[in-house]
Design a protein around this motif. Structure first.
Motif, PDB file in Angstrom:
ATOM      1  N   THR A 179       0.831  -1.207   0.000  1.00  0.00           N
ATOM      2  CA  THR A 179       0.000   0.000   0.000  1.00  0.00           C
ATOM      3  C   THR A 179       0.866   1.259   0.000  1.00  0.00           C
ATOM      4  N   ASN A 180       2.166   1.073  -0.058  1.00  0.00           N
ATOM      5  CA  ASN A 180       3.102   2.200  -0.012  1.00  0.00           C
ATOM      6  C   ASN A 180       3.373   2.704  -1.434  1.00  0.00           C
ATOM      7  N   TRP A 181       2.569   3.655  -1.866  1.00  0.00           N
ATOM      8  CA  TRP A 181       2.709   4.177  -3.229  1.00  0.00           C
ATOM      9  C   TRP A 181       3.994   4.980  -3.419  1.00  0.00           C
ATOM     10  N   SER A 182       4.646   5.364  -2.345  1.00  0.00           N
ATOM     11  CA  SER A 182       5.934   6.059  -2.478  1.00  0.00           C
ATOM     12  C   SER A 182       7.003   5.130  -3.043  1.00  0.00           C
ATOM     13  N   ASP A 183       6.757   3.818  -3.007  1.00  0.00           N
ATOM     14  CA  ASP A 183       7.681   2.868  -3.629  1.00  0.00           C
ATOM     15  C   ASP A 183       7.617   2.919  -5.148  1.00  0.00           C
ATOM     16  N   GLU A 199      14.151   3.426  -8.570  1.00  0.00           N
ATOM     17  CA  GLU A 199      15.029   2.488  -7.855  1.00  0.00           C
ATOM     18  C   GLU A 199      14.263   1.238  -7.420  1.00  0.00           C
ATOM     19  N   PHE A 200      13.069   1.420  -6.886  1.00  0.00           N
ATOM     20  CA  PHE A 200      12.264   0.288  -6.431  1.00  0.00           C
ATOM     21  C   PHE A 200      11.759  -0.535  -7.601  1.00  0.00           C
ATOM     22  N   PRO A 257       2.668  13.498  -8.383  1.00  0.00           N
ATOM     23  CA  PRO A 257       3.286  13.717  -9.705  1.00  0.00           C
ATOM     24  C   PRO A 257       4.583  12.937  -9.900  1.00  0.00           C
ATOM     25  N   ALA A 258       5.410  12.834  -8.861  1.00  0.00           N
ATOM     26  CA  ALA A 258       6.673  12.105  -8.981  1.00  0.00           C
ATOM     27  C   ALA A 258       6.428  10.616  -9.203  1.00  0.00           C
ATOM     28  N   GLN A 259       5.420  10.076  -8.536  1.00  0.00           N
ATOM     29  CA  GLN A 259       5.087   8.665  -8.712  1.00  0.00           C
ATOM     30  C   GLN A 259       4.536   8.417 -10.112  1.00  0.00           C
ATOM     31  N   ARG A 260       3.725   9.340 -10.591  1.00  0.00           N
ATOM     32  CA  ARG A 260       3.176   9.209 -11.935  1.00  0.00           C
ATOM     33  C   ARG A 260       4.280   9.240 -12.990  1.00  0.00           C
ATOM     34  N   LEU A 261       5.213  10.143 -12.827  1.00  0.00           N
ATOM     35  CA  LEU A 261       6.310  10.246 -13.784  1.00  0.00           C
ATOM     36  C   LEU A 261       7.178   8.992 -13.751  1.00  0.00           C
ATOM     37  N   ALA A 262       7.433   8.473 -12.543  1.00  0.00           N
ATOM     38  CA  ALA A 262       8.241   7.259 -12.413  1.00  0.00           C
ATOM     39  C   ALA A 262       7.557   6.081 -13.118  1.00  0.00           C
ATOM     40  N   PHE A 263       6.239   5.987 -12.983  1.00  0.00           N
ATOM     41  CA  PHE A 263       5.510   4.907 -13.641  1.00  0.00           C
ATOM     42  C   PHE A 263       5.548   5.068 -15.157  1.00  0.00           C
ATOM     43  N   GLN A 264       5.364   6.283 -15.635  1.00  0.00           N
ATOM     44  CA  GLN A 264       5.409   6.520 -17.078  1.00  0.00           C
ATOM     45  C   GLN A 264       6.764   6.124 -17.651  1.00  0.00           C
ATOM     46  N   LYS A 265       7.837   6.516 -16.994  1.00  0.00           N
ATOM     47  CA  LYS A 265       9.178   6.181 -17.477  1.00  0.00           C
ATOM     48  C   LYS A 265       9.418   4.676 -17.408  1.00  0.00           C
ATOM     49  N   TYR A 266       8.901   4.040 -16.367  1.00  0.00           N
ATOM     50  CA  TYR A 266       9.016   2.583 -16.237  1.00  0.00           C
ATOM     51  C   TYR A 266       8.381   1.896 -17.439  1.00  0.00           C
ATOM     52  N   MET A 267       7.197   2.352 -17.835  1.00  0.00           N
ATOM     53  CA  MET A 267       6.513   1.749 -18.963  1.00  0.00           C
ATOM     54  C   MET A 267       7.205   2.085 -20.278  1.00  0.00           C
TER      55      MET A 267
END
Length: 288
Positions: A77-81, A85-86, A103-113
């Motif tokens: 449930t820790n969306w900060s992960d 790096e994670f 916004p930082a989590q959204r950007l990290a997910f976009q780059k991951y994809m």
């Protein structure tokens, strides 16, 4: 004639070689049984009894599938992960109920994809409605990635539907019959027509044999016609959206704190086959 010291050295050497052999055999065995891929599931599990019930069900079902099909499954449930790096430790990301808001989590997910990661989202993970607690304020995710745009309406009460396979050649659907009965679900309608999006490959839709779909009580909650995609992928990414993930609950007695589940998402053998085949495709390491 060998001295005692020589015999001792020979025995020690044989023991050492034997131990090294055992270590090598163990290491090879461990490597041969290494997980094919690693899955991390994000969820919130705080709103709507049906979504909470589904999350609990998913967190029981996926570990069983992981053991059967040689992948690992973790849930948080820790969306900060949701950071680079994670995410680098996982090949597949699941959104079980909601989406990231930071916004930082959204950007990290976009780059991951965009960098070759894989994703499967369920039901409410695609929801966006302005105005609401989940407004459409993430254009890349809702319009480009999912392609669906905003949520428009849904059927009620959660009911089974006859689903039609739109693409028999996709790894997620190649083992399915032409049509099949789903587990009960609340079905969504979207603002965008996915059929007009060249990047979207619709895998499953609601077959007309399902109509009327829903029981109401509102007339708008009963569908009598129309085209409704329920599982699809975006050909630019390794992704799959699954509209299933809303269990039926004993809402009439929700204030008694029984929270009784009346239906389960992972209760249709054919639907389950589609989900696990889709997940195995996502984790195969191949580009979309």
């Amino acid at each position: 004639m060998k001295t005692f010291a020589g015999i001792y050295r020979t025995a020690v050497l044989k023991m050492a070689l034997g131990c090294m052999s055992c270590v090598c055999i163990f290491s090879m065995a461990a490597e041969s049984h290494a997980a094919k891929f690693k899955v991390i599931a994000f969820y919130t599990g705080q709103q709507d009894l049906a979504h909470i019930s589904f999350v609990h069900e998913a967190n029981r079902w996926f570990p069983k599938m992981a053991e059967k099909y040689d992948f690992t499954y973790e849930a948080t449930t820790n969306w900060s992960d949701l950071n680079a790096e994670f995410l680098a430790h996982y090949q597949v990301v699941l959104f079980l109920d909601t989406r990231p808001e930071d916004p930082a989590q959204r950007l990290a997910f976009q780059k991951y994809m965009e960098n070759g990661g894989a994703w499967m989202g369920f039901h409410f993970a695609g929801f966006a409605l302005t105005p609401s607690a989940y407004p459409q304020n993430w254009d890349w995710y809702h319009n480009q990635f999912l392609g669906s745009g905003e949520y428009v309406s849904n059927t009620w009460r959660p009911t089974s539907a006859i689903l039609r396979v739109e693409d028999k050649n996709h790894p997620a659907t190649r083992n399915l019959p032409a049509t099949f009965k789903s587990a009960p679900n609340e079905w969504y309608r979207w603002s965008n027509d996915l059929r007009t999006n060249a990047d979207i490959k619709i895998l499953l839709s609601i077959d007309p044999a399902s109509f009327p779909l829903g029981t109401g009580p509102k007339l708008s909650e009963i569908w009598h016609s129309g085209y409704y995609p329920v599982v699809w992928t975006n050909k630019k990414y390794k992704m799959m959206y699954v509209n299933m993930g809303h269990n039926d609950m004993d809402y009439e007695h929700k204030y008694d704190n029984t929270n009784r589940t009346l239906s389960y998402t992972f209760s249709s053998e054919i639907q389950d086959r589609m989900i696990i085949d889709g997940l195995l495709w996502l984790g195969d390491g191949k580009k979309p």
